[in-house]
Design a protein around this motif. Structure first.
Motif, PDB file in Angstrom:
ATOM      1  N   GLU A  41       0.539  -1.513   0.081  1.00  0.00           N
ATOM      2  CA  GLU A  41      -0.051  -0.337  -0.200  1.00  0.00           C
ATOM      3  C   GLU A  41       0.881   1.366   0.215  1.00  0.00           C
ATOM      4  N   VAL A  42       2.435   0.774   0.828  1.00  0.00           N
ATOM      5  CA  VAL A  42       2.834   2.061   0.900  1.00  0.00           C
ATOM      6  C   VAL A  42       3.807   2.526  -0.688  1.00  0.00           C
ATOM      7  N   PHE A  43       3.630   1.530  -1.147  1.00  0.00           N
ATOM      8  CA  PHE A  43       4.772   1.617  -2.390  1.00  0.00           C
ATOM      9  C   PHE A  43       3.909   2.451  -3.574  1.00  0.00           C
ATOM     10  N   PHE A  44       2.389   1.931  -3.531  1.00  0.00           N
ATOM     11  CA  PHE A  44       1.738   3.309  -4.245  1.00  0.00           C
ATOM     12  C   PHE A  44       1.242   3.899  -4.428  1.00  0.00           C
ATOM     13  N   ILE A  45       1.306   4.357  -2.826  1.00  0.00           N
ATOM     14  CA  ILE A  45       1.313   5.835  -2.059  1.00  0.00           C
ATOM     15  C   ILE A  45       2.502   6.146  -3.141  1.00  0.00           C
ATOM     16  N   MET A  46       3.616   5.994  -2.625  1.00  0.00           N
ATOM     17  CA  MET A  46       4.854   6.497  -2.794  1.00  0.00           C
ATOM     18  C   MET A  46       4.865   6.699  -4.437  1.00  0.00           C
ATOM     19  N   SER A  47       4.734   5.395  -5.147  1.00  0.00           N
ATOM     20  CA  SER A  47       4.470   5.804  -6.816  1.00  0.00           C
ATOM     21  C   SER A  47       3.655   6.739  -7.693  1.00  0.00           C
ATOM     22  N   SER A  48       2.975   6.931  -6.479  1.00  0.00           N
ATOM     23  CA  SER A  48       1.581   8.137  -6.988  1.00  0.00           C
ATOM     24  C   SER A  48       2.270   9.373  -6.936  1.00  0.00           C
ATOM     25  N   VAL A  49       2.652   9.654  -6.032  1.00  0.00           N
ATOM     26  CA  VAL A  49       3.570  11.013  -5.607  1.00  0.00           C
ATOM     27  C   VAL A  49       4.742  10.998  -6.446  1.00  0.00           C
ATOM     28  N   TRP A  50       5.535  10.244  -7.015  1.00  0.00           N
ATOM     29  CA  TRP A  50       6.206  10.647  -7.691  1.00  0.00           C
ATOM     30  C   TRP A  50       6.023  10.694  -9.038  1.00  0.00           C
ATOM     31  N   LEU A  51       5.141   9.750  -9.395  1.00  0.00           N
ATOM     32  CA  LEU A  51       4.104  10.524 -11.009  1.00  0.00           C
ATOM     33  C   LEU A  51       3.306  11.401 -10.783  1.00  0.00           C
ATOM     34  N   HIS A  52       4.086  12.425  -9.625  1.00  0.00           N
ATOM     35  CA  HIS A  52       2.860  13.949 -10.175  1.00  0.00           C
ATOM     36  C   HIS A  52       1.272  13.149  -9.325  1.00  0.00           C
ATOM     37  N   ARG A  53       0.926  12.805  -8.896  1.00  0.00           N
ATOM     38  CA  ARG A  53      -1.047  12.176  -8.661  1.00  0.00           C
ATOM     39  C   ARG A  53      -1.214  11.996  -7.218  1.00  0.00           C
ATOM     40  N   PHE A  54      -1.183  12.947  -6.901  1.00  0.00           N
ATOM     41  CA  PHE A  54      -1.702  13.372  -5.368  1.00  0.00           C
ATOM     42  C   PHE A  54      -3.301  12.628  -5.042  1.00  0.00           C
ATOM     43  N   TYR A  55      -3.111  11.588  -3.912  1.00  0.00           N
ATOM     44  CA  TYR A  55      -4.467  11.463  -3.487  1.00  0.00           C
ATOM     45  C   TYR A  55      -4.419  12.398  -2.295  1.00  0.00           C
ATOM     46  N   TYR A  56      -5.257  12.125  -1.962  1.00  0.00           N
ATOM     47  CA  TYR A  56      -5.447  12.315   0.134  1.00  0.00           C
ATOM     48  C   TYR A  56      -5.152  11.671   0.593  1.00  0.00           C
ATOM     49  N   MET A  57      -3.609  11.995   0.866  1.00  0.00           N
ATOM     50  CA  MET A  57      -2.892  10.930   1.295  1.00  0.00           C
ATOM     51  C   MET A  57      -3.046  10.378   2.897  1.00  0.00           C
ATOM     52  N   PHE A  58      -3.291  11.404   3.482  1.00  0.00           N
ATOM     53  CA  PHE A  58      -3.711  10.950   4.924  1.00  0.00           C
ATOM     54  C   PHE A  58      -4.521  10.084   4.963  1.00  0.00           C
ATOM     55  N   GLY A  59      -5.937  10.626   4.503  1.00  0.00           N
ATOM     56  CA  GLY A  59      -6.753   9.872   4.447  1.00  0.00           C
ATOM     57  C   GLY A  59      -6.622   8.107   4.044  1.00  0.00           C
ATOM     58  N   PHE A  60      -5.580   7.517   3.269  1.00  0.00           N
ATOM     59  CA  PHE A  60      -5.217   6.464   2.303  1.00  0.00           C
ATOM     60  C   PHE A  60      -4.470   5.716   3.027  1.00  0.00           C
ATOM     61  N   LEU A  61      -3.368   7.047   4.431  1.00  0.00           N
ATOM     62  CA  LEU A  61      -2.745   6.016   5.361  1.00  0.00           C
ATOM     63  C   LEU A  61      -3.501   5.314   6.534  1.00  0.00           C
ATOM     64  N   PHE A  62      -4.506   6.308   6.632  1.00  0.00           N
ATOM     65  CA  PHE A  62      -5.414   5.858   7.501  1.00  0.00           C
ATOM     66  C   PHE A  62      -5.960   4.710   7.211  1.00  0.00           C
ATOM     67  N   ILE A  63      -6.342   4.543   6.604  1.00  0.00           N
ATOM     68  CA  ILE A  63      -6.576   3.006   5.338  1.00  0.00           C
ATOM     69  C   ILE A  63      -5.857   2.235   5.754  1.00  0.00           C
ATOM     70  N   VAL A  64      -4.638   2.220   5.752  1.00  0.00           N
ATOM     71  CA  VAL A  64      -3.371   1.143   5.515  1.00  0.00           C
ATOM     72  C   VAL A  64      -3.263   1.145   7.072  1.00  0.00           C
ATOM     73  N   PHE A  65      -3.280   2.090   7.853  1.00  0.00           N
ATOM     74  CA  PHE A  65      -3.062   1.492   9.328  1.00  0.00           C
ATOM     75  C   PHE A  65      -4.340   0.730   9.947  1.00  0.00           C
TER      76      PHE A  65
END
Length: 104
Positions: A41-65
């Motif tokens: 899950e964190v790999f998908f978050i980091m790859s989206s940040v590196w490809l300049h596609r931003f999601y609601y990162m903190f909500g996504f991290l909460f779901i991962v938690f």
């Protein structure tokens, strides 16, 4: 009078555990599955940040938690079940270390 019969201990003790039910191996197995789930899950978050596609990162991290907590609970329950099936009745600390082993 009643004849005196010597008392014999009938306790069989704890049977020898298999190699895959030892403390270190069960903690390793218990930590690999939650770590793998969170890593993907964190790999998908980091790859989206590196490809300049931003999601609601903190909500996504909460779901991962939440996924991490559920996965740790499920792995701990399964490992405690395996320990009880192999007649290892000292499962309480190993259950704690199994869930906490992904923090190493």
């Amino acid at each position: 009078p009643i004849p005196c019969v010597p008392w014999q201990s009938q306790t069989s003790g704890q049977p020898e555990q298999q190699w895959y039910m030892k403390k270190h191996f069960s903690a390793l197995v218990g930590g690999v599955l939650p770590f793998g789930a969170v890593f993907i899950e964190v790999f998908f978050i980091m790859s989206s940040v590196w490809l300049h596609r931003f999601y609601y990162m903190f909500g996504f991290l909460f779901i991962v938690f939440i996924i991490l907590i559920i996965t740790c609970a499920e792995v701990t329950i399964v490992m405690a079940y395996f320990q009880l099936c192999s007649e290892d009745y000292q499962w309480w600390w190993r259950g704690f270390f199994t869930a906490g082993s992904n923090a190493r």
